[in-house]
Structures are given as structure tokens and as C-alpha cells.
Motif scaffolding. Sequence first.
Motif, short mmCIF file in Angstrom:
data_model
loop_
_atom_site.label_atom_id
_atom_site.label_comp_id
_atom_site.label_asym_id
_atom_site.label_seq_id
_atom_site.Cartn_x
_atom_site.Cartn_y
_atom_site.Cartn_z
N SER A 18 -21.84 36.97 70.72
CA SER A 18 -21.76 37.43 71.75
C SER A 18 -23.59 37.18 72.20
CB SER A 18 -22.02 39.12 73.33
OG SER A 18 -20.57 38.79 73.28
N ARG A 19 -24.40 37.44 71.37
CA ARG A 19 -25.92 37.14 70.72
C ARG A 19 -25.82 36.49 69.24
NH1 ARG A 19 -29.75 39.25 73.77
NH2 ARG A 19 -32.19 39.05 72.64
N VAL A 20 -27.11 35.94 69.28
CA VAL A 20 -26.98 35.10 67.94
C VAL A 20 -28.63 34.95 67.35
CG1 VAL A 20 -24.83 34.26 67.15
CG2 VAL A 20 -26.79 32.99 69.07
N GLU A 21 -28.98 34.95 66.64
CA GLU A 21 -30.65 34.87 66.57
C GLU A 21 -30.79 33.75 65.08
OE1 GLU A 21 -31.51 38.96 69.08
OE2 GLU A 21 -32.57 36.99 67.46
N VAL A 22 -31.88 33.00 65.29
CA VAL A 22 -32.16 31.55 64.90
C VAL A 22 -32.66 32.06 63.14
CG1 VAL A 22 -33.91 30.83 64.92
CG2 VAL A 22 -33.85 30.86 66.64
#
Length: 254
Positions: A18-22
Amino acid sequence: MSLSDRQEEILDLIRTESRVEVDDLAARFEVTTQTIRRDLSEICDRGLATRTHGGARQLVSAASFAYEDRRAQNTKVKATIGQKAAALIADRASVILNIGTTTEQVAAALAAHQGLTVISNNINIVHILREARLANMIIAGGTVRQSDGAIVGAEAVEFIGNYKADFAVIGASSLDADGAILDFDDREVAVARVILKNARTKILVVDHTKFDRSAPYRICDVADLDVVIMDQTPPGSFIKAAEAAGTELLILDA
């Protein structure tokens, strides 16, 4: 252009988590954060995810995700179809594009052209061609179908009827083996028909999966088209209908 293998993996992660971080992605793929930011920009620019501070997240609209999910399916095939269609269109030509995940790939391939006049009822085209060296970009007025960004209705039909383009490039939701080109929404069918009516060369771009579904509204028949670009050889009856009409079939796997 299609998504790279790394970008496809990132998109799969977005859907799964659902969400990813750089920073996490940079470590996972062993590339720089700048590279990941470019990857996320490409994914989000295509409307497949939404940027956040420091990363990206899955689209939250259930209505739009169905279209975004279709957009992400067979991306490499659709990109190749898009490139083949774009190769038929000369610089400084005029072209009308309708809604569709494959026609958006045509638009992406046309971004390298110069001096085009692009007319569309697809608001996603604006973003895809925002940096292209166009002569004009013309978007139809009317009601926006929120599920996919198509502009439909009588206003859109009347608007497009004011133009005459060198090329029409349309997609479709369904194909019948007898040569019928079909769609699910009669409002979009009305727009597609006026697009074809007001173009000198008529091109259909579709993948073979469209033979696996049935839709109730007829856009046209293969005989009404000049070129059909597909990824796989269609049924024999479809080929016969095209050959009888002089419609050119361009098959990627042929």
C-alpha cells in the motif's frame, strides 16, 4: 515507453504494501535515492500510484483503481503496440485519441514526435504529453467519467465533430470474431464513432484479450478501419473480414 523491470517490481510492492518509501526502495534495489525518485515519478505520472512525502502510495479510489489496474496489465505489449501505431503517424500530423490504456501508450510513443495537433476525450493524455513538442493539444468538453478520465456525452460528441484529423487512434473493450468492434458504455461509443467519422486514417489498437470478453455496443466493424494493430493473430473469421474490406492487420507476433 513501458515501465522498466525495476519499476514493475516497485509497482507490485506498492500494491502489496500500500505504501513505499524512497530510502527503503533505494536499499532494496541497491540504487541511489535519485534513481528511485525518478522511478516513482514515472509510475505516478502514469496514474498508477500517488506520490507522498518521501515515497508513494496505492491509489485510494476504488472506482479509478479498476482502470489503473487494467493500465498496468500487459504494459510491455501495449507499449509495443503504441510504438507501432506512432510509427504510422508523421510529424506535424493531426491525431484524435480516445480513452483506453492502449491509446495512452500510443500517446506516450507520440511524445517523441514534433508539431503534432492532438485532440482527445481522455484527460490522462494531457499529463502524458505535457512535455511533448506539440503544435496544439485540444481536449473535448463534456462530462468526465471519474472511473477512467474519459470525457463523454453529447457535448464531447459535438466538440469533436468540429474537427477533421489526419489520424484517429481508438481502443475498444471487446472484439467479436465476426469483426465487430465493441464497448460497454454507449456514451463512449458515441464519441468513438464521431472520432472515426472525422479522421482520414482510422487505426484500432487492441490486445488479444479483447476477444475474451463481450460488450453490448457496437463502435464499428473491422471493415470501417484502415489499420488494426494487435499483439497476437486474431480468429480466422476476423482475418477474413479484414481482408475482404482491405483493412490492414499489423500483428506483433507475426
